[in-house]
Motif scaffolding. Structure first.
Motif, short mmCIF file in Angstrom:
data_model
loop_
_atom_site.label_atom_id
_atom_site.label_comp_id
_atom_site.label_asym_id
_atom_site.label_seq_id
_atom_site.Cartn_x
_atom_site.Cartn_y
_atom_site.Cartn_z
N MET A 1 0.82 -1.38 -0.03
CA MET A 1 0.04 -0.01 -0.05
C MET A 1 0.60 1.37 -0.04
N LYS A 2 0.84 2.18 -0.76
CA LYS A 2 1.38 3.50 -0.96
C LYS A 2 0.63 4.58 -0.28
N VAL A 3 1.30 5.14 0.74
CA VAL A 3 0.94 6.06 1.59
C VAL A 3 1.43 7.48 1.74
N ALA B 1 3.41 6.12 14.90
CA ALA B 1 3.44 4.55 14.52
C ALA B 1 3.51 4.56 13.09
N ILE B 2 2.76 5.21 12.19
CA ILE B 2 2.90 5.17 10.86
C ILE B 2 4.32 5.36 10.30
N LEU B 3 4.87 6.49 10.96
CA LEU B 3 6.47 6.83 10.52
C LEU B 3 7.31 5.65 10.79
N SER B 4 7.16 4.88 11.88
CA SER B 4 7.89 3.72 12.20
C SER B 4 7.61 2.50 11.67
N GLU C 1 7.47 -0.55 9.48
CA GLU C 1 8.62 -1.07 8.48
C GLU C 1 7.97 -2.39 7.73
N GLN C 2 6.81 -2.31 7.28
CA GLN C 2 6.12 -3.45 6.69
C GLN C 2 6.47 -3.36 5.13
N ALA C 3 6.77 -4.60 4.59
CA ALA C 3 7.17 -4.41 3.05
C ALA C 3 5.73 -3.89 2.42
N ASP C 4 4.76 -4.24 2.71
CA ASP C 4 3.43 -3.90 2.02
C ASP C 4 2.97 -2.23 2.39
N ILE C 5 3.66 -1.62 3.01
CA ILE C 5 3.30 -0.18 3.22
C ILE C 5 4.73 0.76 2.71
N VAL C 6 4.51 1.52 1.75
CA VAL C 6 5.14 2.35 1.27
C VAL C 6 5.07 3.92 1.59
N LEU C 7 5.80 4.62 2.21
CA LEU C 7 5.73 5.98 2.73
C LEU C 7 6.30 6.90 1.64
N LEU C 8 5.51 7.66 0.87
CA LEU C 8 5.94 8.46 -0.26
C LEU C 8 6.29 9.76 0.17
N ARG C 9 7.14 10.40 -0.45
CA ARG C 9 7.53 11.83 -0.31
C ARG C 9 7.06 12.30 -1.67
N THR C 10 6.55 13.57 -1.40
CA THR C 10 6.06 14.23 -2.68
C THR C 10 6.51 15.62 -2.78
N PRO C 11 6.48 16.30 -3.90
CA PRO C 11 6.78 17.75 -4.07
C PRO C 11 6.15 18.67 -3.24
N ALA C 12 4.74 18.45 -3.20
CA ALA C 12 3.94 18.99 -2.20
C ALA C 12 4.37 19.15 -0.56
N GLN C 13 4.86 17.96 -0.21
CA GLN C 13 5.24 18.08 1.19
C GLN C 13 6.73 18.89 1.27
N SER D 1 -7.74 9.88 8.11
CA SER D 1 -6.97 10.54 9.23
C SER D 1 -6.03 9.44 9.59
N PRO D 2 -4.87 9.62 10.06
CA PRO D 2 -3.90 8.66 10.77
C PRO D 2 -4.68 7.59 11.75
N ILE D 3 -5.44 7.95 12.31
CA ILE D 3 -5.85 7.25 13.46
C ILE D 3 -6.94 6.09 12.75
N THR D 4 -7.73 6.67 11.76
CA THR D 4 -8.29 5.52 11.01
C THR D 4 -7.46 4.56 10.17
N PHE D 5 -6.44 5.12 9.68
CA PHE D 5 -5.37 4.20 8.87
C PHE D 5 -4.81 3.22 10.02
N ILE D 6 -4.35 3.62 11.13
CA ILE D 6 -3.89 2.62 12.16
C ILE D 6 -5.03 1.60 12.44
N GLN D 7 -6.18 1.99 12.50
CA GLN D 7 -7.21 1.14 13.17
C GLN D 7 -7.48 0.14 11.83
N GLU D 8 -7.24 0.36 10.90
CA GLU D 8 -7.64 -0.47 9.58
C GLU D 8 -6.47 -1.41 9.31
N VAL D 9 -5.11 -0.94 9.51
CA VAL D 9 -4.10 -1.51 9.04
C VAL D 9 -3.13 -2.42 10.00
N VAL D 10 -3.03 -1.74 11.08
CA VAL D 10 -2.23 -2.23 12.17
C VAL D 10 -3.14 -3.32 13.04
#
Length: 145
Positions: free
Chosen positions: A1-3, A31-34, A36-48, A136-145
Motif C-alpha cells: 500500500m502506498k501512503v 506509529a505510521i512513520l515507524s 517497516e512493513q514491506a507492504d506499506i510504502v511511505l511516499l515523499r512528494t513535491p507538495a510536502q 486520518s492517521p487514526i483511521t489508517f492505524i485502526q484499519e492496517v495495524v
C-alpha cells in the motif's frame, strides 16, 4: 500500500499535546512513520517539500525536513500536477490540500493521510471525484495495524 502524509500530519508531533485528539493523532503518526512493513510504502512528494519549506518556524521545518529527506521525493509531471490541482480547487479544496491530493494521485498513492478536519470533510464530500482515499492517521492505524 502506498501512503502519503500531508504536512499537517508530519507537524502534528510538534503541536501542543494538551488535547486528547492531538495526542492520539501524534501517536498514530509516529506509529505510521515507524512502520517497516514491506507492504506499506511511505511516499515523499513535491507538495510536502514545498509546504514544509514555507514553514516560518525553523525548528519545526528542520525536524520535518529530516524525515522528508530520508528518501527521494517521487517525480510528478508539472503540467499534469497544475491541471489537477486546479480541478481540485474548483471542487472546493484549498491550495495546499489540492496540491497534496494532486501529488498523491500522481504518484499512485492508495491513501492520503491528514489531521485537518476541514480537509477530511471536503474529501468525504468529494470522494467520487478523487483518485485517492483521504483518511486520518487514526483511521489508517485502526484499519492496517
Amino acid at each position: 500500500m502506498k501512503v502519503c502524509l500531508d504536512v499537517c500530519c508530519l507537524k502534528r508531533p510538534f503541536d501542543s499535546q494538551e488535547q486528547a485528539l492531538v495526542r492520539l493523532d501524534t501517536e498514530a503518526v509516529m506509529a505510521i512513520l515507524s512502520l517497516e512493513q514491506a507492504d506499506i510504502v511511505l511516499l515523499r512528494t513535491p507538495a510536502q517539500l514545498l509546504e514544509n519549506a514555507l514553514n516560518p518556524v525553523q525548528w519545526r521545518r528542520e525536524a520535518v525536513e529530516l524525515w522528508l529527506l530520508q528518501d527521494i521525493a517521487e517525480l510528478v509531471a508539472e503540467r499534469e500536477l497544475m491541471n489537477r490541482t486546479g480541478e481540485l480547487m474548483e471542487l472546493g479544496f484549498k491550495g495546499f490540500d489540492a496540491l497534496h491530493l494532486a501529488c498523491a494521485e500522481a504518484v499512485g498513492a492508495d491513501v492520503l493521510l491528514t489531521v485537518d478536519e476541514r480537509f477530511l470533510r471536503r474529501a468525504r464530500a468529494q470522494a467520487t471525484d478523487l483518485r485517492v482515499r483521504v483518511i486520518s492517521p487514526i483511521t489508517f492505524i485502526q484499519e492496517v495495524v
